[in-house]
Design a protein around this motif. Sequence first.
Motif, PDB file in Angstrom:
ATOM      1  N   LEU A   1      -8.520  -1.569 -11.050  1.00 11.56           N
ATOM      2  CA  LEU A   1      -8.752  -0.989 -12.061  1.00 11.56           C
ATOM      3  C   LEU A   1      -9.160   0.013 -12.180  1.00 11.56           C
ATOM      4  O   LEU A   1      -9.272   0.745 -13.117  1.00 11.56           O
ATOM      5  CB  LEU A   1      -9.355  -1.971 -13.762  1.00 11.56           C
ATOM      6  CG  LEU A   1      -8.242  -2.981 -13.890  1.00 11.56           C
ATOM      7  CD1 LEU A   1      -8.401  -4.718 -13.284  1.00 11.56           C
ATOM      8  CD2 LEU A   1      -8.316  -2.902 -15.241  1.00 11.56           C
ATOM      9  N   SER A   2      -9.687   0.372 -10.266  1.00  7.95           N
ATOM     10  CA  SER A   2      -9.549   2.172 -10.171  1.00  7.95           C
ATOM     11  C   SER A   2      -8.830   2.833 -10.327  1.00  7.95           C
ATOM     12  O   SER A   2      -7.690   2.217 -10.841  1.00  7.95           O
ATOM     13  CB  SER A   2     -10.880   2.372  -8.917  1.00  7.95           C
ATOM     14  OG  SER A   2     -10.063   1.904  -7.814  1.00  7.95           O
ATOM     15  N   ALA A   3      -8.924   4.278  -9.663  1.00 10.92           N
ATOM     16  CA  ALA A   3      -7.888   5.218  -9.409  1.00 10.92           C
ATOM     17  C   ALA A   3      -7.506   4.919  -8.389  1.00 10.92           C
ATOM     18  O   ALA A   3      -6.374   5.916  -7.628  1.00 10.92           O
ATOM     19  CB  ALA A   3      -8.612   6.399  -9.674  1.00 10.92           C
ATOM     20  N   ASP A   4      -8.349   3.491  -6.847  1.00 12.26           N
ATOM     21  CA  ASP A   4      -8.067   4.214  -5.902  1.00 12.26           C
ATOM     22  C   ASP A   4      -6.105   4.562  -5.659  1.00 12.26           C
ATOM     23  O   ASP A   4      -5.907   4.814  -4.153  1.00 12.26           O
ATOM     24  CB  ASP A   4      -8.817   3.176  -5.287  1.00 12.26           C
ATOM     25  CG  ASP A   4     -10.448   3.703  -4.802  1.00 12.26           C
ATOM     26  OD1 ASP A   4     -10.795   4.096  -6.036  1.00 12.26           O
ATOM     27  OD2 ASP A   4     -11.090   2.414  -4.316  1.00 12.26           O
TER      28      ASP A   4
ATOM     29  N   ASN B   1      -6.972  -4.658   2.035  1.00 14.93           N
ATOM     30  CA  ASN B   1      -5.847  -4.516   3.908  1.00 14.93           C
ATOM     31  C   ASN B   1      -4.311  -5.406   3.357  1.00 14.93           C
ATOM     32  O   ASN B   1      -4.298  -6.045   2.818  1.00 14.93           O
ATOM     33  CB  ASN B   1      -6.781  -4.407   4.454  1.00 14.93           C
ATOM     34  CG  ASN B   1      -6.828  -6.127   5.157  1.00 14.93           C
ATOM     35  OD1 ASN B   1      -6.306  -6.786   4.227  1.00 14.93           O
ATOM     36  ND2 ASN B   1      -8.341  -5.841   5.360  1.00 14.93           N
ATOM     37  N   GLU B   2      -3.363  -5.186   3.984  1.00 12.57           N
ATOM     38  CA  GLU B   2      -2.680  -5.701   4.682  1.00 12.57           C
ATOM     39  C   GLU B   2      -2.517  -7.185   4.919  1.00 12.57           C
ATOM     40  O   GLU B   2      -1.865  -8.117   3.800  1.00 12.57           O
ATOM     41  CB  GLU B   2      -1.396  -5.382   5.784  1.00 12.57           C
ATOM     42  CG  GLU B   2      -0.174  -4.150   5.284  1.00 12.57           C
ATOM     43  CD  GLU B   2       0.526  -3.800   4.366  1.00 12.57           C
ATOM     44  OE1 GLU B   2       0.761  -5.098   3.802  1.00 12.57           O
ATOM     45  OE2 GLU B   2       0.490  -2.714   4.124  1.00 12.57           O
ATOM     46  N   LYS B   3      -3.683  -7.974   5.179  1.00  9.56           N
ATOM     47  CA  LYS B   3      -3.769  -9.080   5.306  1.00  9.56           C
ATOM     48  C   LYS B   3      -4.112  -9.713   3.998  1.00  9.56           C
ATOM     49  O   LYS B   3      -3.764 -11.014   4.086  1.00  9.56           O
ATOM     50  CB  LYS B   3      -4.900  -8.987   6.979  1.00  9.56           C
ATOM     51  CG  LYS B   3      -5.782 -10.741   6.990  1.00  9.56           C
ATOM     52  CD  LYS B   3      -6.508 -11.044   7.857  1.00  9.56           C
ATOM     53  CE  LYS B   3      -6.968 -12.588   8.726  1.00  9.56           C
ATOM     54  NZ  LYS B   3      -7.005 -13.053   7.299  1.00  9.56           N
ATOM     55  N   LEU B   4      -4.873  -9.076   3.763  1.00 16.39           N
ATOM     56  CA  LEU B   4      -5.652  -9.423   2.129  1.00 16.39           C
ATOM     57  C   LEU B   4      -4.177  -9.850   1.312  1.00 16.39           C
ATOM     58  O   LEU B   4      -4.432 -10.989   0.662  1.00 16.39           O
ATOM     59  CB  LEU B   4      -6.394  -8.878   1.630  1.00 16.39           C
ATOM     60  CG  LEU B   4      -8.013  -9.068   2.631  1.00 16.39           C
ATOM     61  CD1 LEU B   4      -9.027  -8.081   1.245  1.00 16.39           C
ATOM     62  CD2 LEU B   4      -8.351 -10.802   1.782  1.00 16.39           C
ATOM     63  N   LEU B   5      -3.328  -9.255   1.227  1.00 12.40           N
ATOM     64  CA  LEU B   5      -1.614  -8.708   0.104  1.00 12.40           C
ATOM     65  C   LEU B   5      -1.427  -9.941   0.916  1.00 12.40           C
ATOM     66  O   LEU B   5      -0.293 -10.142  -0.355  1.00 12.40           O
ATOM     67  CB  LEU B   5      -1.954  -7.475   0.227  1.00 12.40           C
ATOM     68  CG  LEU B   5      -2.482  -6.227  -0.294  1.00 12.40           C
ATOM     69  CD1 LEU B   5      -1.445  -4.906   0.212  1.00 12.40           C
ATOM     70  CD2 LEU B   5      -2.807  -6.356  -0.932  1.00 12.40           C
TER      71      LEU B   5
ATOM     72  N   LYS C   1      -9.475   5.154   2.274  1.00 14.57           N
ATOM     73  CA  LYS C   1      -9.427   4.988   2.849  1.00 14.57           C
ATOM     74  C   LYS C   1      -8.181   3.947   3.705  1.00 14.57           C
ATOM     75  O   LYS C   1      -8.045   2.801   4.476  1.00 14.57           O
ATOM     76  CB  LYS C   1     -10.337   4.121   3.347  1.00 14.57           C
ATOM     77  CG  LYS C   1     -11.793   5.337   3.269  1.00 14.57           C
ATOM     78  CD  LYS C   1     -13.201   4.150   3.530  1.00 14.57           C
ATOM     79  CE  LYS C   1     -14.051   5.058   3.700  1.00 14.57           C
ATOM     80  NZ  LYS C   1     -15.623   4.108   4.044  1.00 14.57           N
ATOM     81  N   ALA C   2      -7.180   3.367   2.753  1.00 12.21           N
ATOM     82  CA  ALA C   2      -5.996   2.905   2.891  1.00 12.21           C
ATOM     83  C   ALA C   2      -4.824   3.492   2.465  1.00 12.21           C
ATOM     84  O   ALA C   2      -3.592   3.623   1.878  1.00 12.21           O
ATOM     85  CB  ALA C   2      -6.740   2.102   1.779  1.00 12.21           C
ATOM     86  N   GLU C   3      -4.867   5.204   2.692  1.00 10.84           N
ATOM     87  CA  GLU C   3      -3.634   5.720   2.460  1.00 10.84           C
ATOM     88  C   GLU C   3      -2.129   4.696   3.153  1.00 10.84           C
ATOM     89  O   GLU C   3      -1.471   4.819   2.311  1.00 10.84           O
ATOM     90  CB  GLU C   3      -3.173   6.683   3.503  1.00 10.84           C
ATOM     91  CG  GLU C   3      -2.351   7.752   3.088  1.00 10.84           C
ATOM     92  CD  GLU C   3      -2.675   9.003   4.067  1.00 10.84           C
ATOM     93  OE1 GLU C   3      -1.633   9.872   4.426  1.00 10.84           O
ATOM     94  OE2 GLU C   3      -3.051   8.587   5.315  1.00 10.84           O
TER      95      GLU C   3
ATOM     96  N   PHE D   1     -14.205   1.922  -3.988  1.00  7.01           N
ATOM     97  CA  PHE D   1     -14.517   0.554  -3.497  1.00  7.01           C
ATOM     98  C   PHE D   1     -13.191  -0.318  -2.859  1.00  7.01           C
ATOM     99  O   PHE D   1     -13.259  -1.002  -2.290  1.00  7.01           O
ATOM    100  CB  PHE D   1     -15.226  -0.292  -4.506  1.00  7.01           C
ATOM    101  CG  PHE D   1     -15.513  -1.513  -3.748  1.00  7.01           C
ATOM    102  CD1 PHE D   1     -16.623  -1.703  -3.220  1.00  7.01           C
ATOM    103  CD2 PHE D   1     -15.241  -2.866  -3.929  1.00  7.01           C
ATOM    104  CE1 PHE D   1     -16.967  -3.214  -2.804  1.00  7.01           C
ATOM    105  CE2 PHE D   1     -15.084  -3.882  -3.343  1.00  7.01           C
ATOM    106  CZ  PHE D   1     -15.516  -4.357  -3.508  1.00  7.01           C
ATOM    107  N   ALA D   2     -12.330  -0.493  -3.588  1.00  7.97           N
ATOM    108  CA  ALA D   2     -11.425  -1.184  -3.518  1.00  7.97           C
ATOM    109  C   ALA D   2     -10.481  -0.817  -2.046  1.00  7.97           C
ATOM    110  O   ALA D   2     -10.147  -1.249  -1.235  1.00  7.97           O
ATOM    111  CB  ALA D   2      -9.952  -1.529  -5.268  1.00  7.97           C
TER     112      ALA D   2
END
Length: 345
Positions: free
Chosen positions: A100-103, A88-92, A121-123, A82-83
């Motif tokens: 807290l997931s493994a993403d 994405n960069e804009k949100l950061l 989905k966010a390499e 999910f995360a």
Amino acid sequence: MKKLKVGILGANGYVGYELVRLLYAHPKVQITYLGSRAYENKAYNEVYPAFAQKLDLKCEDKSLEQIAPSLDLVFTATPQGFAASVINEKLLNECKFIDLSADFRLKSKAIYEKWYHLEHKAEKLLKEAVYGLCEIHREEIKKAHLIANPGCYTTCSILALYPLVKEKIIDLSSIIIDAKSGVSGAGRGEKLENLFCEVNENFKAYALSNHRHTPEIEQELSLAAKENLTLQFSPHLVPMQRGILTTIYANLSQKIDAKKLKELYKDFYKNEKFVRIQNTLPEVRFVKNTNFIDINALIDERTKRVIIVAAIDNLLKGAAGQAVQNMNLIFGFEEDLGLEMIANL
């Protein structure tokens, strides 16, 4: 001082509840958003009556684009995948995230997809994410916008082994981690194997040779060793609500006596508020509901092996407590602020 505005996605799960419990009492935090699809529009104190007359904030299901501009920090206690699909960069640039997931824990997209059977989905964010094991990556965490909060088994295993691996005291090819966890480690979702009648009066091994925390442990210990290592990780489920006890075995690669071994651990962790090097064997009940990890290391003179025993609360030092510890570092608070708990036996 103005309070930190935080949001929690996945607030209805076990880890989400622990985050709400810790942050509600944190003197420098204001919880302003609780995300839950399952309980949308329901007051949190109805979901968890422990918060009756304390927290009547309603659970919502808004997008990060809607909530991020008004928050300083978002905790994502959400399922794997999910995360990475929403951050994405804009949100950061608008707020900081502790996932807290493994993403974002594994630096390799290929390794993540192999072990989690999900497309990442966010390499591009994998390099930016900081692995949030505070005792090892403290200075990087302080500057981070995206924290990958470590797993529970991994926290216990990495901290227990790190000094020995870093100093090459043990044969890196001989490491065997035998770990036992309470049932809350499997989350709050409905699963047949987690029903009371399935776990009560039972004790079982699971995911032998293919547990998802294995590459995470190997990644961090390989960094400590400055060479790739492969280890054996064997998890077990025990009929208790919370806690992890890990017993680790490895062959010694150099001569060291028990006194020097203990001194090595005490010196390595001498400035750590949440690492306790014990003279007795660690027990889960002495870390329950705390952010401590208890460690003891022994030498079996007969087999020339080191035996390390470590214990944590999987929902706190293994999840929510560590996330708050990361938050404290990022925003310049005292590292143990809001985490000064002693075990309730």
